[in-house]
Write a protein that holds these residues in place. Structure first.
Motif, PDB file in Angstrom:
ATOM      1  N   GLN A   1     -12.341 -65.443   0.832  1.00  0.00           N
ATOM      2  CA  GLN A   1     -12.248 -64.694  -0.509  1.00  0.00           C
ATOM      3  C   GLN A   1     -13.583 -63.924  -0.948  1.00  0.00           C
ATOM      4  O   GLN A   1     -13.725 -63.880  -2.106  1.00  0.00           O
ATOM      5  CB  GLN A   1     -11.853 -65.850  -1.765  1.00  0.00           C
ATOM      6  CG  GLN A   1     -10.397 -66.521  -1.180  1.00  0.00           C
ATOM      7  CD  GLN A   1     -10.077 -67.387  -2.416  1.00  0.00           C
ATOM      8  OE1 GLN A   1     -10.660 -67.417  -3.337  1.00  0.00           O
ATOM      9  NE2 GLN A   1      -8.886 -68.008  -2.211  1.00  0.00           N
ATOM     10  N   LEU A   2     -14.577 -63.989   0.118  1.00  0.00           N
ATOM     11  CA  LEU A   2     -15.778 -63.456   0.023  1.00  0.00           C
ATOM     12  C   LEU A   2     -15.644 -62.080  -0.577  1.00  0.00           C
ATOM     13  O   LEU A   2     -16.781 -61.820  -1.648  1.00  0.00           O
ATOM     14  CB  LEU A   2     -16.253 -63.489   1.212  1.00  0.00           C
ATOM     15  CG  LEU A   2     -17.619 -62.790   1.535  1.00  0.00           C
ATOM     16  CD1 LEU A   2     -18.791 -63.782   0.779  1.00  0.00           C
ATOM     17  CD2 LEU A   2     -18.131 -62.812   2.789  1.00  0.00           C
ATOM     18  N   TYR A   3     -14.998 -61.384  -0.377  1.00  0.00           N
ATOM     19  CA  TYR A   3     -14.922 -59.853  -0.811  1.00  0.00           C
ATOM     20  C   TYR A   3     -14.428 -59.729  -2.116  1.00  0.00           C
ATOM     21  O   TYR A   3     -14.301 -58.381  -2.518  1.00  0.00           O
ATOM     22  CB  TYR A   3     -14.073 -59.205   0.086  1.00  0.00           C
ATOM     23  CG  TYR A   3     -14.670 -59.213   1.697  1.00  0.00           C
ATOM     24  CD1 TYR A   3     -14.163 -59.978   2.750  1.00  0.00           C
ATOM     25  CD2 TYR A   3     -16.013 -58.569   1.824  1.00  0.00           C
ATOM     26  CE1 TYR A   3     -14.684 -60.184   3.748  1.00  0.00           C
ATOM     27  CE2 TYR A   3     -16.485 -58.647   3.294  1.00  0.00           C
ATOM     28  CZ  TYR A   3     -15.949 -59.432   4.019  1.00  0.00           C
ATOM     29  OH  TYR A   3     -16.565 -59.625   5.373  1.00  0.00           O
ATOM     30  N   ARG A   4     -13.999 -60.859  -2.785  1.00  0.00           N
ATOM     31  CA  ARG A   4     -13.688 -60.483  -4.084  1.00  0.00           C
ATOM     32  C   ARG A   4     -14.481 -60.035  -5.114  1.00  0.00           C
ATOM     33  O   ARG A   4     -14.575 -59.452  -6.053  1.00  0.00           O
ATOM     34  CB  ARG A   4     -12.868 -61.664  -4.710  1.00  0.00           C
ATOM     35  CG  ARG A   4     -11.618 -62.096  -3.955  1.00  0.00           C
ATOM     36  CD  ARG A   4     -10.674 -63.016  -4.552  1.00  0.00           C
ATOM     37  NE  ARG A   4      -9.441 -63.431  -3.743  1.00  0.00           N
ATOM     38  CZ  ARG A   4      -8.727 -64.535  -4.260  1.00  0.00           C
ATOM     39  NH1 ARG A   4      -8.853 -65.009  -5.341  1.00  0.00           N
ATOM     40  NH2 ARG A   4      -7.903 -64.752  -3.315  1.00  0.00           N
ATOM     41  N   ASN A   5     -15.773 -60.469  -4.712  1.00  0.00           N
ATOM     42  CA  ASN A   5     -16.817 -59.982  -5.616  1.00  0.00           C
ATOM     43  C   ASN A   5     -17.682 -58.694  -5.118  1.00  0.00           C
ATOM     44  O   ASN A   5     -18.747 -58.585  -4.949  1.00  0.00           O
ATOM     45  CB  ASN A   5     -17.958 -61.225  -5.691  1.00  0.00           C
ATOM     46  CG  ASN A   5     -18.837 -61.060  -6.708  1.00  0.00           C
ATOM     47  OD1 ASN A   5     -18.884 -60.064  -7.727  1.00  0.00           O
ATOM     48  ND2 ASN A   5     -20.217 -61.408  -6.560  1.00  0.00           N
ATOM     49  N   THR A   6     -16.710 -57.788  -4.763  1.00  0.00           N
ATOM     50  CA  THR A   6     -17.364 -56.535  -4.571  1.00  0.00           C
ATOM     51  C   THR A   6     -16.738 -55.519  -5.527  1.00  0.00           C
ATOM     52  O   THR A   6     -15.860 -55.998  -6.323  1.00  0.00           O
ATOM     53  CB  THR A   6     -16.937 -56.290  -2.948  1.00  0.00           C
ATOM     54  OG1 THR A   6     -15.369 -56.170  -3.194  1.00  0.00           O
ATOM     55  CG2 THR A   6     -17.333 -57.099  -2.032  1.00  0.00           C
ATOM     56  N   THR A   7     -17.201 -54.299  -5.446  1.00  0.00           N
ATOM     57  CA  THR A   7     -16.798 -53.291  -6.159  1.00  0.00           C
ATOM     58  C   THR A   7     -15.255 -53.053  -6.209  1.00  0.00           C
ATOM     59  O   THR A   7     -14.654 -53.140  -7.205  1.00  0.00           O
ATOM     60  CB  THR A   7     -17.276 -52.009  -5.982  1.00  0.00           C
ATOM     61  OG1 THR A   7     -18.797 -52.136  -5.788  1.00  0.00           O
ATOM     62  CG2 THR A   7     -16.893 -50.946  -7.109  1.00  0.00           C
ATOM     63  N   LEU A   8     -14.838 -53.167  -4.960  1.00  0.00           N
ATOM     64  CA  LEU A   8     -13.324 -53.095  -4.715  1.00  0.00           C
ATOM     65  C   LEU A   8     -12.700 -54.275  -5.186  1.00  0.00           C
ATOM     66  O   LEU A   8     -11.733 -54.204  -5.725  1.00  0.00           O
ATOM     67  CB  LEU A   8     -13.134 -53.154  -3.123  1.00  0.00           C
ATOM     68  CG  LEU A   8     -11.956 -52.293  -2.755  1.00  0.00           C
ATOM     69  CD1 LEU A   8     -12.003 -50.958  -3.071  1.00  0.00           C
ATOM     70  CD2 LEU A   8     -12.079 -52.154  -1.044  1.00  0.00           C
ATOM     71  N   GLY A   9     -13.284 -55.472  -5.173  1.00  0.00           N
ATOM     72  CA  GLY A   9     -12.358 -56.643  -5.109  1.00  0.00           C
ATOM     73  C   GLY A   9     -12.498 -56.864  -6.919  1.00  0.00           C
ATOM     74  O   GLY A   9     -11.564 -57.374  -7.486  1.00  0.00           O
ATOM     75  N   ASN A  10     -13.627 -56.510  -7.419  1.00  0.00           N
ATOM     76  CA  ASN A  10     -13.946 -56.600  -9.001  1.00  0.00           C
ATOM     77  C   ASN A  10     -12.844 -55.761  -9.696  1.00  0.00           C
ATOM     78  O   ASN A  10     -12.294 -56.376 -10.414  1.00  0.00           O
ATOM     79  CB  ASN A  10     -15.345 -56.525  -9.152  1.00  0.00           C
ATOM     80  CG  ASN A  10     -15.795 -57.838  -8.944  1.00  0.00           C
ATOM     81  OD1 ASN A  10     -15.579 -58.980  -9.101  1.00  0.00           O
ATOM     82  ND2 ASN A  10     -17.290 -57.512  -8.842  1.00  0.00           N
ATOM     83  N   SER A  11     -12.766 -54.536  -9.158  1.00  0.00           N
ATOM     84  CA  SER A  11     -12.056 -53.646 -10.126  1.00  0.00           C
ATOM     85  C   SER A  11     -10.531 -54.002  -9.655  1.00  0.00           C
ATOM     86  O   SER A  11      -9.868 -53.883 -10.659  1.00  0.00           O
ATOM     87  CB  SER A  11     -12.192 -52.102  -9.502  1.00  0.00           C
ATOM     88  OG  SER A  11     -12.438 -52.190  -7.860  1.00  0.00           O
ATOM     89  N   LEU A  12     -10.111 -54.571  -8.451  1.00  0.00           N
ATOM     90  CA  LEU A  12      -8.813 -55.028  -8.464  1.00  0.00           C
ATOM     91  C   LEU A  12      -8.462 -56.383  -9.326  1.00  0.00           C
ATOM     92  O   LEU A  12      -7.407 -56.276 -10.020  1.00  0.00           O
ATOM     93  CB  LEU A  12      -8.665 -55.238  -6.955  1.00  0.00           C
ATOM     94  CG  LEU A  12      -7.078 -56.156  -6.679  1.00  0.00           C
ATOM     95  CD1 LEU A  12      -6.206 -54.948  -7.038  1.00  0.00           C
ATOM     96  CD2 LEU A  12      -6.979 -56.482  -5.463  1.00  0.00           C
ATOM     97  N   GLN A  13      -9.399 -56.987  -9.395  1.00  0.00           N
ATOM     98  CA  GLN A  13      -9.238 -58.216 -10.214  1.00  0.00           C
ATOM     99  C   GLN A  13      -8.996 -57.709 -11.832  1.00  0.00           C
ATOM    100  O   GLN A  13      -8.261 -58.369 -12.611  1.00  0.00           O
ATOM    101  CB  GLN A  13     -10.244 -59.265 -10.325  1.00  0.00           C
ATOM    102  CG  GLN A  13     -10.402 -59.932  -8.898  1.00  0.00           C
ATOM    103  CD  GLN A  13     -11.103 -61.194  -8.685  1.00  0.00           C
ATOM    104  OE1 GLN A  13     -11.012 -62.095  -9.426  1.00  0.00           O
ATOM    105  NE2 GLN A  13     -12.243 -61.095  -7.601  1.00  0.00           N
ATOM    106  N   GLU A  14      -9.999 -56.867 -12.002  1.00  0.00           N
ATOM    107  CA  GLU A  14     -10.059 -56.484 -13.536  1.00  0.00           C
ATOM    108  C   GLU A  14      -8.536 -55.957 -13.773  1.00  0.00           C
ATOM    109  O   GLU A  14      -8.109 -56.011 -14.890  1.00  0.00           O
ATOM    110  CB  GLU A  14     -11.131 -55.557 -13.680  1.00  0.00           C
ATOM    111  CG  GLU A  14     -12.560 -56.360 -13.873  1.00  0.00           C
ATOM    112  CD  GLU A  14     -13.425 -55.159 -14.079  1.00  0.00           C
ATOM    113  OE1 GLU A  14     -13.279 -53.706 -14.354  1.00  0.00           O
ATOM    114  OE2 GLU A  14     -14.683 -55.454 -13.941  1.00  0.00           O
TER     115      GLU A  14
END
Lengths: 370, 104
Positions: free
Chosen positions: B4-17
């Motif tokens: 789940q490391l990549y959740r804190n990337t631009t890509l991941g964060n925007s997806l989460q948002e």
């Protein structure tokens, strides 16, 4: 393919997005969620990516849509709450402690004012609108300084001056609005501030005090005119701008009620009373010393607080900035090695965010000394 | 389970948002959002492993290092990231990496 370093990001990201969307489509359908929602997710996702500017533009269609939407929003913002927004917008750039505080109040006031039906001056390039009629004047200098003279229904005026040497001749509304005995007189004192007042963020002057200019009307913006008749203090403050304004607030409050009742009792800064002039001098000197601090300790309790807050704000901003620009690399490692204080990194499959931009790598080798 | 490391990337964060927004408007359930994120983890891990083929070198000074729960966290100062074509310099960079079970 030399561009492959950074440019593949869009393609890569886009392909990732596509993959993810496709894979979750099933999930969405299983849940009984409409495909529309999936599209919405995709759109939101891509928009955020575009906004982050970490990756290059996405689908042109979306880009165009986004731009159009942004423009519309911008227009609406301007039209709808021009005043409020402008203030808000302007406020951030100023980033001056006292201003910030003032600003917060301003939006409220603005709203209040708009309610009263005052016409806010559109952002004018550093010129006070000579509209003697409009009780509400708002000046926004192209330089980003905001001069706002707000008349609150309560009769409290806030004048914010971004303070820069701008010769603003403001118009003072000599009228006291009969509407509510409020101190309608608003003088905009934004003038370049004699003595080169430091860039103090807006000056807040309570309206009642401002009245004095009403009589004099059309006094030069140079602080003096702006000073509220309420008290010499106010006038002085106007000159000094930021600091003074604050003071005025403190002093204006008590004085306001009085002044309302006696509009003609406007004190004139211009050689009206000796005390005022004396104060002015003192204040000016004081201000000059404190220029950037914008606070006169001892003058007002509020003033003291503001500088403290401003300091906090500054520190907070710095922290945030540091945090924002904190470059992060998330990846996996093959090997991490250390010899005494020499570290060697063998990394792989990583996404980096450096200086706000995204980079990707399949392998990375690094050296660092501890 | 993929990192789940990549959740804190631009890509991941925007997806989460984006997912959060949809949850707020109640267009999707939190459960579904979680599923989406898991899918994202898989997809990003796969993509990174397969789609990316470039190499970076970097050099700097180490400020702090931490190895906890099999996760390394480094803070480097004055680092230069060098790729074939260009160079990126940063004052401070944080590197987060879980141990890779498969070494290639």
């Amino acid at each position: 393919m030399s561009n492959q370093l950074n440019l593949p990001q869009p393609k890569l990201y886009r392909s990732v997005i596509e993959d993810v969307i496709n894979e979750v489509r099933e999930l969405f359908l299983d849940e009984g969620v409409d495909e529309q929602v999936l599209m919405e997710l995709k759109t939101l996702w891509e928009n955020k990516l575009m906004q982050s500017k970490a990756v290059e533009g996405f689908n042109t269609e979306e880009q165009a849509a986004l731009q159009a939407a942004a423009q519309q929003q911008a227009q609406q913002a301007q039209q709808a709450t021009q005043q409020a927004q402008t203030q808000q917008v302007l406020l951030p750039p100023q980033q001056q402690a006292p201003q910030q505080q003032v600003i917060v109040q301003d939006p409220k006031i603005l709203q209040h004012m708009s309610a009263t039906g005052m016409n806010a001056a559109t952002t004018a390039a550093t010129l006070a609108l000579p509209t003697g009629i409009s009780p509400y004047q708002q000046l926004i200098t192209s330089q980003g300084q905001i001069l706002q003279v707000l008349r609150a229904a309560n009769g409290t005026q806030y004048i914010i001056q971004p303070q820069q040497q701008m010769v603003l001749q403001q118009q003072v509304l000599p009228q006291m609005q009969p509407g509510g005995g409020q101190a309608p007189v608003i003088q905009q004192v934004l003038a370049p501030l004699q003595g080169g007042l430091p860039q103090q963020t807006g000056v807040i002057i309570q309206p009642q005090q401002v009245i004095l200019t009403g009589n004099n009307v059309q006094q030069n913006a140079q602080v003096q005119g702006g000073a509220a008749p309420g008290g010499p203090q106010q006038q002085q403050q106007i000159q000094q701008q930021v600091q003074q304004v604050q003071q005025v607030q403190g002093g204006a409050a008590p004085g306001v009620p009085q002044q309302q009742q006696q509009p003609p009792m406007m004190l004139q800064v211009d050689g009206a009373g000796d005390t005022s002039s004396e104060d002015e001098d003192e204040e000016e000197e004081y201000d000059e010393e404190e220029d950037e601090e914008k606070e006169k300790d001892g003058e007002d309790g509020q003033v003291e607080e503001e500088p403290l807050n401003s300091e906090d704000d500054v520190s907070d901003e710095e922290d945030q900035e540091l945090f924002d620009t904190e470059n992060v690399v998330v990846c996996q490692y093959d090997k991490i090695h250390r010899s005494k204080n020499k570290w060697k990194f063998h990394l792989k499959d990583g996404i980096m965010n450096l200086n706000g931009r995204d980079y990707v790598f399949s392998k990375a080798i690094g050296d660092a000394e501890w | 389970m993929a990192y789940q490391l990549y959740r804190n990337t631009t890509l991941g964060n925007s997806l989460q948002e984006s997912l959060d927004e949809l949850i707020q408007t109640q267009q999707i359930t939190p459960q579904l959002a979680l599923q989406v994120l898991l899918q994202f983890d898989k997809a990003i891990n796969t993509a990174l492993a397969n789609r990316v083929r470039n190499r970076v070198n970097f050099k700097g000074s180490l400020n702090t290092y931490r190895f906890c729960d099999n996760v390394w966290t480094f803070v480097l100062n004055d680092v230069e990231f060098r790729e074939v074509t260009d160079l990126v310099k940063v004052d401070k960079v944080k590197i987060v990496l879980p141990h890779s079970s498969t070494t290639e």
